[in-house]
Write a protein that holds these residues in place. Structure first.
Motif, mmCIF file in Angstrom:
data_model
loop_
_atom_site.group_PDB
_atom_site.id
_atom_site.type_symbol
_atom_site.label_atom_id
_atom_site.label_comp_id
_atom_site.label_asym_id
_atom_site.label_seq_id
_atom_site.Cartn_x
_atom_site.Cartn_y
_atom_site.Cartn_z
ATOM 1 N N HIS A 38 -28.508 -4.382 9.355
ATOM 2 C CA HIS A 38 -29.152 -3.843 10.557
ATOM 3 C C HIS A 38 -29.170 -2.329 10.598
ATOM 4 C CE1 HIS A 38 -28.190 -7.923 11.900
ATOM 5 N NE2 HIS A 38 -29.238 -7.784 12.686
ATOM 6 N N GLU A 66 -35.906 1.025 15.335
ATOM 7 C CA GLU A 66 -35.193 0.359 14.251
ATOM 8 C C GLU A 66 -35.789 0.801 12.921
ATOM 9 O OE1 GLU A 66 -35.822 -3.944 14.115
ATOM 10 O OE2 GLU A 66 -37.635 -3.688 15.296
ATOM 11 N N SER A 93 -32.975 -15.490 9.065
ATOM 12 C CA SER A 93 -33.590 -14.453 9.890
ATOM 13 C C SER A 93 -33.363 -14.817 11.340
ATOM 14 C CB SER A 93 -35.098 -14.362 9.636
ATOM 15 O OG SER A 93 -35.320 -14.043 8.286
ATOM 16 N N TRP A 94 -32.706 -13.921 12.045
ATOM 17 C CA TRP A 94 -32.423 -14.215 13.451
ATOM 18 C C TRP A 94 -32.258 -12.889 14.171
ATOM 19 C CZ3 TRP A 94 -27.461 -17.078 15.575
ATOM 20 C CH2 TRP A 94 -27.690 -17.431 16.922
ATOM 21 N N ARG A 95 -33.341 -12.378 14.718
ATOM 22 C CA ARG A 95 -33.301 -11.069 15.380
ATOM 23 C C ARG A 95 -32.410 -11.098 16.607
ATOM 24 N NH1 ARG A 95 -36.987 -7.104 14.448
ATOM 25 N NH2 ARG A 95 -36.932 -6.442 16.615
ATOM 26 N N ASP A 124 -32.827 -9.575 19.281
ATOM 27 C CA ASP A 124 -33.564 -9.594 20.548
ATOM 28 C C ASP A 124 -34.163 -10.975 20.849
ATOM 29 O OD1 ASP A 124 -35.438 -9.395 18.586
ATOM 30 O OD2 ASP A 124 -36.462 -7.640 19.368
ATOM 31 N N GLU A 125 -33.891 -11.949 19.955
ATOM 32 C CA GLU A 125 -34.347 -13.306 20.235
ATOM 33 C C GLU A 125 -33.338 -14.063 21.089
ATOM 34 O OE1 GLU A 125 -35.335 -15.569 16.684
ATOM 35 O OE2 GLU A 125 -36.133 -13.754 15.779
#
Lengths: 337, 236
Positions: free
Chosen positions: A143, A159, A329-331, A333-334
């Protein structure tokens, strides 16, 4: 409540026993009782091979769990729930942690929480720095982002568009013959390049688009400087300065935009002293508080997964072992907070 | 190159009700300090990029020098493209200072609030033509809001200011972003969806007349795509 946090997103397999009274929002009752890690070591000049790292994790997982419990002086029956890193990360590595968590949870009939690794970095950072509602600069191998809570989610205020700060430093390090993680070695070399490295700054691209940073061009240009025969120390210094400055500019603007009065730096690269120095200047000019996660807990560890586990436990967001998942993949902000 | 209409910009041409001369406030932005100053006896705007302590002095100097030069270069190119913008009298990359014309005219934002829509129609077309000229010259303004568009007269082209975030690009995405920002500014100033849409439609009409139909169509498509990226977005 006592939580067993299991981390296995990348090179580190870590297990921690941590304790916290639920519903205590001061975080003062949060305590890390034990924190054991075993990291996969990549050969010099190369990065993490996901399959090899997973093989390493599979080999050490049971002994790491055992010593975490032993050092904490807690038996497995004394654990109230398990929190595991469900993503984002390397698939093969995530699956090892997932299997360990699922098995323990099913066999000992314990509650299970699926933690987002990035939010783990943030939650642990908040506990350890006692910051309540900070703008977060999360800098690690996975990140590089500025985030703050808005409504019921973390919102991203800038980002990286390509490489993360950790990847930039790792890949530069590998190019000059180091092994991952190369950040600390680059930081050391950069100190020796302080005197002469300044002359290289004008040869490197400083990319900030809107409030997003980009490091891929910087990496290519830095490699070219190495090939041109510039001293490694000078290149390391110049790359650090450029990368940290773009991030400082983005942070400065995000602070101005959000009006938030605290800055938290967390994630593996938070251990870099020069980065903290640069951000301290930004905060000083704005007159705001800055907290940097303790060096010991900046890198990947079970404690961060436990910290996020407590947040999930407070909201009773447990899952059944048979629906335990991993997500490469797991943002952040999700996640609905 | 001499630009048509330049020089009589200070005349109020019926806009005196909107613009009242006022004490100029020093503005400190995230990047620069803007002050009213004088040069050879006349009023000028002085824009100075502020030194940032968070980056090493070497780098700070390189960046401020580079950005100051780029801003002047872009203003120069915009003029060649026939866009009215401040004249640069003097620029010093070492102190990262630029002295330029103080254009004594109201923002489009203020004019929009005080002028009826029908009277503004031809001016919206001029705004579109101006942005078309910039894009055709490869310039993306980067902060194309109604505060950076000055109105010297409704019968003249707008004066475009603040090229601090401008850059060169031919990408449709960058062009669309530039115009999308303007549409958002219209929305927040004009309040109603329909009047903002009408005004922006006129801008696109002027834009299309300069860049040509196929270019403007692809930009329009991209604007629609950008809108869809927003959360809970609805595109009508």
């Amino acid at each position: 409540m006592i939580c067993l946090g299991i981390e296995s997103t990348a090179h580190t397999f870590g297990v921690s026993v941590a304790e916290k009274e639920l519903e205590d929002d001061t975080g003062r009752t949060f305590k890390i009782i034990s924190d054991i890690r075993d990291s996969y070591k990549a050969p010099e000049g190369s990065g993490i091979h996901p399959r090899e790292a997973a093989r390493h994790h599979a080999a050490v997982c049971s002994s790491v769990v055992e010593s975490a419990l032993k050092q904490a002086g807690v038996s497995i029956e004394g654990i109230d729930f398990i929190s595991y890193s469900a993503g984002p990360g390397l698939g093969p590595c995530l699956r090892i942690g997932g299997i360990v968590a699922r098995s323990l949870s099913a066999y000992f009939d314990m509650k299970l929480a699926a933690a987002n690794h990035a939010i783990g970095h943030i939650e642990l950072g908040k506990y350890l720095t006692s910051l309540k509602n900070p703008l977060v600069l999360i800098v690690s191998g996975g990140h590089t982002a500025l985030a703050a809570v808005q409504g019921e989610r973390w919102r991203i205020f800038g980002e990286t568009l390509d490489l993360t700060l950790g990847q930039l430093l790792d890949q530069l390090g590998r190019f000059i013959g180091m092994s991952s993680p190369a950040g600390p070695k680059i930081e050391k070399l950069a100190l020796e390049g302080m005197k002469n490295g300044g002359s290289l700054l004008k040869d490197l691209p400083y990319t900030i688009k809107g409030n997003d940073v980009s490091y891929s061009g910087l990496l290519s240009a830095a490699k070219k400087l190495c090939l041109r025969g510039e001293r490694k120390e000078d290149v390391c210094y110049a790359v650090q300065e450029i990368a940290f400055s773009t991030l400082a500019e983005a942070t400065d603007r995000a602070l101005a935009f959000t009006g938030i009065s605290e800055l938290l730096i967390t994630g593996g690269v938070a251990a870099n002293k020069r980065l903290a120095e640069v951000m301290q200047e930004v905060c000083k000019e704005r007159g705001i508080r800055m907290g940097v996660i303790d060096r010991q807990y900046s890198g990947d560890c079970g404690a961060q997964i436990a910290a996020e586990g407590f947040r999930l436990a407070e909201r009773k967001q447990f899952i059944r072992p048979d629906s335990a998942f991993v997500r490469q993949s797991w943002r952040l902000d999700e996640v609905v907070l | 190159m001499k630009i048509e209409g330049w020089g009589k910009g200070m005349e109020m041409n019926g806009l005196s009700s909107v613009f009242q001369p006022r004490e100029f406030q020093v503005q400190i932005g995230a990047e620069a300090r803007i002050e009213l100053s004088s040069w050879r006896g006349g009023p000028v705007i002085s824009k100075t990029r502020i030194a940032k302590k968070y980056r090493s002095e070497d780098l700070d100097t390189v960046l401020r020098t580079r950005r100051t030069k780029a801003e002047v270069e872009i203003i120069h190119r915009a003029k060649i493209a026939g866009v009215r913008c401040p004249d640069v009298f003097f620029a010093d990359p070492r102190t990262s200072q630029i002295l330029m014309t103080y254009v004594e005219a109201p923002h489009l934002k203020d004019v929009q609030l005080s002028t009826n829509a029908a009277r503004l129609s031809p001016f919206y077309i001029r705004v579109g033509e101006t942005s078309g000229r910039l894009h055709k010259a490869g310039i993306i303004h980067g902060d194309f809001t109604t505060k950076n568009i000055l109105v010297t007269s409704l019968e003249e082209d707008p004066v475009i200011i603040d090229f601090g975030l401008s850059f060169f690009s031919q990408r449709v995405e960058d062009r669309a972003e530039d115009l999308h920002l303007l549409e958002q500014a219209f929305l927040s100033t004009l309040g109603s969806q329909s009047s903002a849409k009408r005004a922006f439609g006129l801008v696109l009409e002027g834009y299309s007349s300069v860049v040509g139909k196929s270019s403007s169509e692809s930009v329009k498509k991209q604007i629609a795509a950008i809108k869809l990226r927003g959360r809970y977005a609805r595109v009508d």
